[in-house]
Write an enzyme that holds these catalytic residues in place. Sequence first.
Site, PDB file in Angstrom:
ATOM      1  N   ASP A 170      -9.958 -33.430  18.211  1.00 24.17           N
ATOM      2  CA  ASP A 170     -10.027 -33.854  16.816  1.00 24.17           C
ATOM      3  C   ASP A 170     -11.504 -34.030  16.432  1.00 24.17           C
ATOM      4  O   ASP A 170     -12.313 -34.535  17.213  1.00 24.17           O
ATOM      5  CB  ASP A 170      -9.273 -35.165  16.608  1.00 24.17           C
ATOM      6  CG  ASP A 170      -9.139 -35.527  15.153  1.00 24.17           C
ATOM      7  OD1 ASP A 170      -8.312 -34.862  14.477  1.00 24.17           O
ATOM      8  OD2 ASP A 170      -9.872 -36.419  14.694  1.00 24.17           O
ATOM      9  N   GLU A 213      -8.020 -31.027  10.955  1.00 27.19           N
ATOM     10  CA  GLU A 213      -9.165 -30.998  11.861  1.00 27.19           C
ATOM     11  C   GLU A 213      -8.738 -31.120  13.321  1.00 27.19           C
ATOM     12  O   GLU A 213      -9.562 -31.387  14.197  1.00 27.19           O
ATOM     13  CB  GLU A 213     -10.140 -32.145  11.516  1.00 27.19           C
ATOM     14  CG  GLU A 213      -9.630 -33.537  11.833  1.00 27.19           C
ATOM     15  CD  GLU A 213      -8.747 -34.129  10.745  1.00 27.19           C
ATOM     16  OE1 GLU A 213      -8.505 -35.332  10.762  1.00 27.19           O
ATOM     17  OE2 GLU A 213      -8.286 -33.361   9.857  1.00 27.19           O
ATOM     18  N   ASP A 257     -14.530 -26.901   5.071  1.00 27.33           N
ATOM     19  CA  ASP A 257     -13.956 -25.674   5.649  1.00 27.33           C
ATOM     20  C   ASP A 257     -14.996 -24.933   6.481  1.00 27.33           C
ATOM     21  O   ASP A 257     -14.687 -24.367   7.542  1.00 27.33           O
ATOM     22  CB  ASP A 257     -13.434 -24.769   4.532  1.00 27.33           C
ATOM     23  CG  ASP A 257     -12.179 -25.336   3.864  1.00 27.33           C
ATOM     24  OD1 ASP A 257     -11.549 -26.246   4.479  1.00 27.33           O
ATOM     25  OD2 ASP A 257     -11.809 -24.864   2.781  1.00 27.33           O
ATOM     26  N   ASN A 284     -15.367 -34.759   4.324  1.00 31.67           N
ATOM     27  CA  ASN A 284     -14.863 -34.096   3.123  1.00 31.67           C
ATOM     28  C   ASN A 284     -15.158 -34.914   1.874  1.00 31.67           C
ATOM     29  O   ASN A 284     -15.452 -34.360   0.804  1.00 31.67           O
ATOM     30  CB  ASN A 284     -13.358 -33.859   3.242  1.00 31.67           C
ATOM     31  CG  ASN A 284     -13.025 -32.670   4.134  1.00 31.67           C
ATOM     32  OD1 ASN A 284     -13.835 -31.761   4.281  1.00 31.67           O
ATOM     33  ND2 ASN A 284     -11.841 -32.686   4.742  1.00 31.67           N
TER      34      ASN A 284
END
Length: 615
Positions: A478, A522, A495, A486
């Site tokens: 992760d 993620e 992205d 974000n």
Amino acid sequence: MLKSLYKSRQSIQTKLSAIVLGVSLVFVLVSVTVQLGINYSQTVERTNNSIEKRIRNTISTIGYSLKQDDLTLLVRQLQQLADMPYVSNVYLLGDDGQQYWADNTSRSNSDEHFIRHDLLYQGKGIGYMEIYLDYNAIKQDALENATPSAVIYIFEAMLVAFLLIMMVRRTFIRRIRELVDSVDRIDLNKVNKFAVPEKLAKSEDEIGQLARSIQELYMRIRGDFVQNKLKERTLKQHKTLLVEEVTVRAQELEWQSLANKLLADLSLRLLKGHKTNVERDVRICMPTLAKLFESDHVFWLSIEQEKVSYRASYPIDSDEPPIDFSDNYKVKRWLMEAHEVAVVDINNLDENAIMGREFLEHLGIRCLSMFPLTDSRKSFGLVAATTNRRPMHWNENKSLLLKRFATMLSELTIRERDHLAMTELQEELIMANERLRLEAETDELTRLLNRRPFSRLFSTALYDAVDDNTAVTIMMIDIDHFKAYNDIYGHLQGDKVLSYVALGMNKVAEKYHAPLARFGGEEFALLLPKSDERSAQQVAWELCQTIRDLCIPHQGSANSGIITISIGGIISKPTPDTKPNQLLEAADQCLYKAKRAGRNRAELKRYSTSTEEVV
């Protein structure tokens, strides 16, 4: 027939004399035999009568002496019977089993005739008596009595034979000689006119009838001879015609058999062979086809618009001259409209076919037979048989064979064309399916595997580990504080970070041949088959270090200020009952431990499948 029986006058006379003498001898033999039979019968009858008379006179005395047991009287009576002429012995058997023989020494009774009488005394049977006759003595007396008569009969027969021969010679043989002389002049190999002497033919006796019969027989023979000659000549003509017809039919049947065998062999080759070997199989059959057509060359041409190419030809080493149909409108029109085999001889072309004549002469062809290959809409080729210096002997059978051969090549060409089109279509479908499969199993953003193919690889790795008794490692990965990234930098930048992180981890995964997949958001997963704790720690460390080395700034990460990852992993030896989700859940728990411990690290534990606990 008379010629074979009477070859000369002397033979006729000799044979007639022999016949008369033979008849006389037969008469003598029959007479002597009859006389012997009569004498023999009379002797036997006379002997039987005398014996019967004597027996009637003495049988009562014999019965009395046998009953009174007077052996002297009995033997004397038996001996008196035995002393009679032609009697060889006398045998007596009493009812008490006593036997008596007149000649007790020889007791001979084999192969001799005997007379049997029952013995009675006072009306009761007391035995029987057998009197044996001497056949040899009877035969000897009969022969002696017949001999004088036989001598007389022979003399009489010879005299009669001599008189008959003289009479036959005077009244019969002379005329027979004349008839035989006439018959001797007959030559059956040359059936000419023939006539017996007129005197013999007009005679009313048997010889005259025989002469007239011979004359009529000869005329019939002569007529039959002429008819047989005519029939023989006709039969010879019919035989010659039949032999010629049979030869022609046999050649036709042999030709037809060879043609059928050729087509069957080609069909079998094409059924067994691959579609790409059509030309080779057709080329193998062309020598036989040229033999059946009696041609110098056989061509299989393929036509596409104005371009003509050779698919196969015979002989193999023969020239394949270039062909151009651009100016040959008649040939192209024939290819579009032909329903029958075209047979062309350049010597028979009319003045309006100058282009066709020049075209064939340029190719060195004297005579040409051809039939188009068509799919019922258009012609795409033709089969041709040619001769160079001689005319082609063509018939209906050859036309039918060329049609069948061309029809087979048409079907093969259509199948070949459809096969190529189908092959191209299948290849396109396979490539499209492969692209769709890759799109369906690949994450669009990171180009890594998605969850579905990764789960399939994970299940396979568990089965292999159970069979090989090896350990497998599953890691859940992760990105740390990615939600905050974000929020700060935006989703588009997020992205890009996902792509950079996936690319970095994929390099490590490819190094160890470990499948890597994006599970969502993620979160990633890595599978390490056939691993142990040391190799698993090494891979986890390299993953974390690779991402740190990217040095991607992250203001939301209070610990490091850059993008980092956390790893939770399970090292386990699976059993047949181990489920993939068990290990994934255990690895996910280790991931949470790594995050609670401060992130930017790997938490790897051993997992016992028997107790389902993390060790």
